[in-house]
Design an enzyme around this catalytic site. Sequence first.
Site, PDB file in Angstrom:
ATOM      1  N   LYS A  65      21.621 -59.931  19.149  1.00  0.00           N
ATOM      2  CA  LYS A  65      21.749 -58.915  18.096  1.00  0.00           C
ATOM      3  C   LYS A  65      21.320 -57.565  18.677  1.00  0.00           C
ATOM      4  O   LYS A  65      20.230 -57.446  19.239  1.00  0.00           O
ATOM      5  CB  LYS A  65      20.850 -59.327  16.934  1.00  0.00           C
ATOM      6  CG  LYS A  65      21.228 -58.746  15.597  1.00  0.00           C
ATOM      7  CD  LYS A  65      20.381 -59.425  14.515  1.00  0.00           C
ATOM      8  CE  LYS A  65      20.657 -58.850  13.173  1.00  0.00           C
ATOM      9  NZ  LYS A  65      19.676 -59.325  12.181  1.00  0.00           N
TER      10      LYS A  65
HETATM   11  C1  E4P Z   1      20.749 -58.822   8.959  1.00  0.00           C
HETATM   12  O1  E4P Z   1      21.139 -59.377   9.951  1.00  0.00           O
HETATM   13  C2  E4P Z   1      19.413 -58.267   8.791  1.00  0.00           C
HETATM   14  O2  E4P Z   1      18.466 -59.135   9.359  1.00  0.00           O
HETATM   15  C3  E4P Z   1      19.020 -58.054   7.370  1.00  0.00           C
HETATM   16  O3  E4P Z   1      20.026 -58.318   6.453  1.00  0.00           O
HETATM   17  C4  E4P Z   1      18.309 -56.756   7.248  1.00  0.00           C
HETATM   18  O4  E4P Z   1      18.347 -56.230   5.987  1.00  0.00           O
HETATM   19  P1  E4P Z   1      17.122 -56.033   5.019  1.00  0.00           P
HETATM   20  O5  E4P Z   1      15.860 -55.997   5.833  1.00  0.00           O
HETATM   21  O6  E4P Z   1      17.389 -54.722   4.352  1.00  0.00           O
HETATM   22  O7  E4P Z   1      17.177 -57.190   4.092  1.00  0.00           O
END
Ligand code: E4P
Length: 216
Positions: A83
């Site tokens: 990622k």
């Molecule tokens: C997605 O891969 C992220 O980990 C996640 O959805 C981050 O978003 P949030 O922290 O706003 O929930």
Amino acid sequence: MKLFIDTADVAQIREASSWGIVDGVTTNPTHVAKTGRKPAEVYREICDLVDGPISLETISLKADEIVAEGRKLAAIHKNVVVKVPIVREGLKAVKVFAAEGIRTNVTVTFSPLQAMLAAKCGATYISPFVGRLDAVGHDGMEVVRQIREIYDNYDFETQILTAAVRHPQHVLQAALAGSDCCTMAYEVLEQLYNHPLTDQGVELFLKDWSKVPKDA
Ligand code: E4P
């Protein structure tokens, strides 16, 4: 639409996996920090639990460092997807990963043009953060719809992974928009099952069944 669980909490991943609907896992530095555990241990356990794409995030900000970090993450298990935040150095690294056959999830995405750049660099997944856009008064799902249109116009193979999902309505809208995947917290996955009429219906059937004469 593939459903991913967005957490690094191994107990939650184990439980949700037992339901038979979890196709993969997305983690991020915040999720890992919440566990209070060493990342290597957490990542290993997640890889042992789920046979599907498991996104593990890089934290470096220079392309060569992201590449080095991502290669180590990818070596943990065949299911690891590296990622990478959608910054310029990140996309340079994504191009290297694509050439090496390492799958990537390009994250912290807020615009369709960013998503187009990620696809051009060979990203496997693009993660638009719909809930964070909604929170600042934008229409997060419109970004998903526009990415879908761009990717379809040019036959990009990058998969849309709708993220920062807050509630079942986001999941429904992502599915209607043609998102390939959607990642969500354990609580949202649970909510997908719920309908008060289902609860009432099951209760009524059981009540009526109790009046049926039983076989000897
Ligand atoms: C997605 O891969 C992220 O980990 C996640 O959805 C981050 O978003 P949030 O922290 O706003 O929930």
